[in-house]
Scaffold this motif. Sequence first.
Motif, PDB file in Angstrom:
ATOM      1  N   ILE A  18      13.205   6.006  47.349  1.00 41.88           N
ATOM      2  CA  ILE A  18      11.390   5.814  47.222  1.00 41.88           C
ATOM      3  C   ILE A  18      10.684   6.765  48.301  1.00 41.88           C
ATOM      4  O   ILE A  18      10.011   7.591  47.846  1.00 41.88           O
ATOM      5  CB  ILE A  18      10.947   4.361  47.427  1.00 41.88           C
ATOM      6  CG1 ILE A  18      11.652   3.579  46.138  1.00 41.88           C
ATOM      7  CG2 ILE A  18       9.508   4.262  47.520  1.00 41.88           C
ATOM      8  CD1 ILE A  18      11.102   1.862  46.496  1.00 41.88           C
ATOM      9  N   SER A  21      11.342  10.501  47.185  1.00 40.86           N
ATOM     10  CA  SER A  21      10.549  10.801  46.101  1.00 40.86           C
ATOM     11  C   SER A  21       9.148  10.828  46.406  1.00 40.86           C
ATOM     12  O   SER A  21       8.385  12.037  46.019  1.00 40.86           O
ATOM     13  CB  SER A  21      11.059   9.915  45.037  1.00 40.86           C
ATOM     14  OG  SER A  21      12.379   9.704  44.665  1.00 40.86           O
ATOM     15  N   VAL A  22       8.606   9.865  47.117  1.00 43.89           N
ATOM     16  CA  VAL A  22       7.227   9.855  47.224  1.00 43.89           C
ATOM     17  C   VAL A  22       6.718  10.972  48.334  1.00 43.89           C
ATOM     18  O   VAL A  22       5.873  11.775  48.024  1.00 43.89           O
ATOM     19  CB  VAL A  22       6.604   8.599  48.009  1.00 43.89           C
ATOM     20  CG1 VAL A  22       5.295   8.866  48.525  1.00 43.89           C
ATOM     21  CG2 VAL A  22       6.757   7.399  47.133  1.00 43.89           C
ATOM     22  N   SER A 160       8.718   7.122  41.685  1.00 45.82           N
ATOM     23  CA  SER A 160       7.851   7.313  42.940  1.00 45.82           C
ATOM     24  C   SER A 160       7.310   8.786  43.109  1.00 45.82           C
ATOM     25  O   SER A 160       6.506   9.093  44.122  1.00 45.82           O
ATOM     26  CB  SER A 160       8.956   7.003  43.733  1.00 45.82           C
ATOM     27  OG  SER A 160       9.433   5.757  43.922  1.00 45.82           O
TER      28      SER A 160
END
Length: 197
Positions: A18, A21-22, A160
């Motif tokens: 996460i 990806s963010v 994400s």
Amino acid sequence: MASVTLTLLPGPDLLFVITQSVSQGKRDGIAVSLGLCSGLIVHTFAAAVGISALLYHSAVAFQLLKYAGAAYLLYLAWMSLKETGRSGLSATEPKRSFFSLYKRGILMNVLNPKVSIFFLAFLPQFISPAVGKIPLQMITLGGLFFVQALLIFSLVSVFSGMAGEKLLKKSMGSKSISYVKAAVYALLGVRLALLEK
């Protein structure tokens, strides 16, 4: 179903996917996901041939692997802090290669001794000696775990990444994301360092 449930539970690997990806986009998240899942293959073979059992019974080996993993996560936290002055997805920031991120995922997974012990405890619950060779069954079950984990992590990376793109449009978005990412890596590193069998 047991594998899917365990993969969806908040844990170090999912948080790692996460945050990556963010902060850097779905491509980077998918690369890390593939690396993490490749690490599962290593743990599956280790459990199948008995290496995980040796790790479990050797306090020295367990501690060495644990502290190596913690040090690596703290290193990633430091590198994330150095990004706070940059824009997460800007053209001025050099993108890491897919293979570099893939290796990062493998290292994080393989350097976590708890995963080896988890596989040693989890896979045998679904094995029947009457069906065939136990190592082959463990490798097959590990392969199934790999497939579902990669699918879930990839979907998490996509969603994400989309959320990250919206956050990065805000002026303070990229700095905030870098701070959060650094905090997550640091917490995971400390958690691993304090981990007991």
